[in-house]
Design an enzyme around this catalytic site. Structure first.
Site, PDB file in Angstrom:
ATOM      1  CG  LEU A  69      -5.020  -1.844   0.856  1.00 26.08           C
ATOM      2  CD1 LEU A  69      -4.969  -0.750   1.910  1.00 26.08           C
ATOM      3  CD2 LEU A  69      -5.892  -3.010   1.308  1.00 26.08           C
ATOM      4  N   PRO A  70      -7.213  -1.916  -3.037  1.00 25.47           N
ATOM      5  CG  PRO A  70      -9.183  -3.190  -3.012  1.00 25.47           C
ATOM      6  CD  PRO A  70      -8.051  -2.734  -2.132  1.00 25.47           C
ATOM      7  CG  ASN A  71     -10.711   2.113  -3.720  1.00 26.50           C
ATOM      8  OD1 ASN A  71     -10.617   2.494  -2.556  1.00 26.50           O
ATOM      9  ND2 ASN A  71     -11.717   1.371  -4.156  1.00 26.50           N
ATOM     10  CE  LYS A 171      -0.673   0.628 -12.462  1.00 28.96           C
ATOM     11  NZ  LYS A 171      -0.159  -0.430 -13.318  1.00 28.96           N
ATOM     12  CE  LYS A 240      -7.681   1.482  -9.092  1.00 26.10           C
ATOM     13  NZ  LYS A 240      -6.697   0.850  -8.217  1.00 26.10           N
TER      14      LYS A 240
HETATM   15  P1  NAD Z   1      -7.122  -7.681  -5.421  1.00 26.57           P
HETATM   16  O1  NAD Z   1      -8.558  -7.275  -5.466  1.00 26.57           O
HETATM   17  O2  NAD Z   1      -6.731  -9.036  -5.910  1.00 26.57           O
HETATM   18  O3  NAD Z   1      -6.571  -7.540  -3.914  1.00 26.57           O
HETATM   19  C1  NAD Z   1      -6.922  -6.506  -3.037  1.00 26.57           C
HETATM   20  C2  NAD Z   1      -6.881  -7.070  -1.616  1.00 26.57           C
HETATM   21  O4  NAD Z   1      -7.188  -6.017  -0.681  1.00 26.57           O
HETATM   22  C3  NAD Z   1      -7.919  -8.185  -1.378  1.00 26.57           C
HETATM   23  O5  NAD Z   1      -7.279  -9.337  -0.853  1.00 26.57           O
HETATM   24  C4  NAD Z   1      -8.884  -7.564  -0.382  1.00 26.57           C
HETATM   25  O6  NAD Z   1      -9.471  -8.510   0.501  1.00 26.57           O
HETATM   26  C5  NAD Z   1      -7.985  -6.576   0.341  1.00 26.57           C
HETATM   27  N1  NAD Z   1      -8.710  -5.516   1.027  1.00 26.57           N
HETATM   28  C6  NAD Z   1      -9.765  -4.788   0.548  1.00 26.57           C
HETATM   29  N2  NAD Z   1     -10.169  -3.916   1.500  1.00 26.57           N
HETATM   30  C7  NAD Z   1      -9.355  -4.093   2.572  1.00 26.57           C
HETATM   31  C8  NAD Z   1      -9.283  -3.479   3.845  1.00 26.57           C
HETATM   32  N3  NAD Z   1     -10.118  -2.496   4.211  1.00 26.57           N
HETATM   33  N4  NAD Z   1      -8.340  -3.903   4.716  1.00 26.57           N
HETATM   34  C9  NAD Z   1      -7.481  -4.903   4.368  1.00 26.57           C
HETATM   35  N5  NAD Z   1      -7.508  -5.529   3.171  1.00 26.57           N
HETATM   36  C10 NAD Z   1      -8.439  -5.118   2.278  1.00 26.57           C
HETATM   37  O7  NAD Z   1      -6.330  -6.535  -6.176  1.00 26.57           O
HETATM   38  P2  NAD Z   1      -4.880  -6.636  -6.862  1.00 26.57           P
HETATM   39  O8  NAD Z   1      -5.065  -7.073  -8.273  1.00 26.57           O
HETATM   40  O9  NAD Z   1      -3.941  -7.333  -5.946  1.00 26.57           O
HETATM   41  O10 NAD Z   1      -4.518  -5.063  -6.922  1.00 26.57           O
HETATM   42  C11 NAD Z   1      -4.118  -4.328  -5.769  1.00 26.57           C
HETATM   43  C12 NAD Z   1      -3.725  -2.930  -6.209  1.00 26.57           C
HETATM   44  O11 NAD Z   1      -2.665  -3.034  -7.160  1.00 26.57           O
HETATM   45  C13 NAD Z   1      -4.849  -2.149  -6.913  1.00 26.57           C
HETATM   46  O12 NAD Z   1      -4.744  -0.788  -6.559  1.00 26.57           O
HETATM   47  C14 NAD Z   1      -4.577  -2.386  -8.388  1.00 26.57           C
HETATM   48  O13 NAD Z   1      -5.126  -1.345  -9.194  1.00 26.57           O
HETATM   49  C15 NAD Z   1      -3.058  -2.420  -8.389  1.00 26.57           C
HETATM   50  N6  NAD Z   1      -2.424  -3.185  -9.473  1.00 26.57           N
HETATM   51  C16 NAD Z   1      -2.885  -4.433  -9.854  1.00 26.57           C
HETATM   52  C17 NAD Z   1      -2.226  -5.132 -10.864  1.00 26.57           C
HETATM   53  C18 NAD Z   1      -2.674  -6.502 -11.319  1.00 26.57           C
HETATM   54  O14 NAD Z   1      -2.200  -6.963 -12.374  1.00 26.57           O
HETATM   55  N7  NAD Z   1      -3.547  -7.198 -10.603  1.00 26.57           N
HETATM   56  C19 NAD Z   1      -1.100  -4.562 -11.490  1.00 26.57           C
HETATM   57  C20 NAD Z   1      -0.643  -3.315 -11.070  1.00 26.57           C
HETATM   58  C21 NAD Z   1      -1.310  -2.645 -10.055  1.00 26.57           C
END
Ligand code: NAD
Length: 296
Positions: A69-71, A171, A240
């Site tokens: 999830l985002p945060n 991380k 973030k």
């Molecule tokens: P993203 O924004 O593509 O996906 C997040 C998902 O969470 C979305 O599909 C959203 O609809 C869902 N979501 C939001 N609120 C929700 C809720 N209350 N209930 C259920 N689902 C909910 O983000 P991402 O790029 O997949 O990143 C996810 C996590 O991984 C973050 O913490 C990010 O910092 C971390 N991350 C991302 C990357 C990358 O390259 N994209 C790499 C390493 C770590």
């Protein structure tokens, strides 16, 4: 698809979640998945998971639940919605990039209900997620980490990091380095180009010299010079992580002077650029004299 305590639950089916679910299914796990976005749930179903509407239904169907999830705030609200449906002995694996101190608090709350938690954030980006080659930095008790190992192995390489919260701390610190590298690389590349240097030659030299980093080896050649800006990692998610790292540094009494300056610069870029901008857009932002004029 069958569900039960042996099923793996997965909440958060975004850029990272979908390829991670795809690899869990390919490894033979029954995955029960959810997201607030109906489109994301459809993508998970296409990937072979059982898609359900709510995180609560995921909790009722699985003994191990992965969060991507985002945060931390969203992680907390999702866990609150699941907690009444998680059986004692269940394992929550937060693979999001979350705040280490909030992770520790959440783990303590879950422990009062005999629900186990580990943090297992990842690096390697969308490419690493698709390839099943993420680096997974894991915080938690050795027994809980060992019990998660077969599941995590389907998505990448496990690096035990220490007690709960340790993965989230590493991380965030990694991304503070990564973001600072990207900004200074953009400054150096822009100055070199204005001097008349060939960007490809600059990268060739940096990559066989001490100026190299993930930005010179991967981000510039693949996402910036190609003008694709589609790494799949959002600029706001990077900001973030940088804030988590600089706050951590302050909390332990060693404020990061350069890191805080990097946060200020990235925050300025985040204000100017589209909220959905890829993090690699900062390179374009740095390179553009009329910074307010960038269309994303
Ligand atoms: P993203 O924004 O593509 O996906 C997040 C998902 O969470 C979305 O599909 C959203 O609809 C869902 N979501 C939001 N609120 C929700 C809720 N209350 N209930 C259920 N689902 C909910 O983000 P991402 O790029 O997949 O990143 C996810 C996590 O991984 C973050 O913490 C990010 O910092 C971390 N991350 C991302 C990357 C990358 O390259 N994209 C790499 C390493 C770590």
């Amino acid at each position: 698809m069958a569900s039960g305590p042996a099923s793996i639950g997965f909440v958060g089916l975004g850029n990272m979640g979908i390829p991670m679910v795809t690899n869990l299914v390919a490894a033979g796990f029954d995955v029960v998945a959810s997201d607030v976005s109906p489109e994301a749930r459809s993508r998970a179903a296409e990937a072979g998971a059982s898609a359900v509407d709510t995180a609560r239904e995921v909790a009722a169907a699985a003994g191990t639940v992965i969060l991507m999830l985002p945060n931390s705030q969203i992680v907390k609200s999702v866990v609150d919605s699941m907690v009444g449906s998680l059986a004692p002995g269940s394992l929550v694996i937060d693979m999001s990039s979350s705040e280490p101190l909030r992770t520790r608090e959440l783990a303590e709350q879950l422990a009062t209900r005999r629900i186990r938690m580990i943090d297992a954030p990842v690096s390697g980006g969308v490419g690493g997620a698709v390839a099943g080659k993420l680096t997974i930095m894991v915080g938690g008790s050795p027994a809980d980490v060992a019990s998660a190992a077969p599941v995590l192995a389907a998505m990448g390489r496990v690096v035990p990091a220490g007690p709960i919260g340790a993965g989230h701390a590493i991380k965030a610190l990694n991304n503070l380095l990564s973001a600072t590298h990207l900004w200074i690389t953009a400054e150096a590349m822009t100055a070199g180009e204005r001097f008349g240097l060939d960007p490809a030659v600059m990268l060739e030299v940096f990559n066989s010299s001490s100026g190299r980093s993930g930005s010179t080896e991967n981000k510039f050649p693949n996402f910036v010079l190609t003008e694709r800006y589609d790494s799949g990692f959002g600029l706001r998610l990077m900001l973030k992580d940088m804030r988590i790292a600089t706050e951590l540094a302050s909390q332990v009494g060693v404020p990061s002077i350069l890191g805080e300056e990097a946060v200020t610069l990235w925050a300025e870029a985040a204000d100017e650029l589209d909220p959905a901008a890829d993090h690699t857009r900062v390179a374009q932002y740095v390179a553009t004299a009329e910074r307010g004029a960038i269309a994303t």
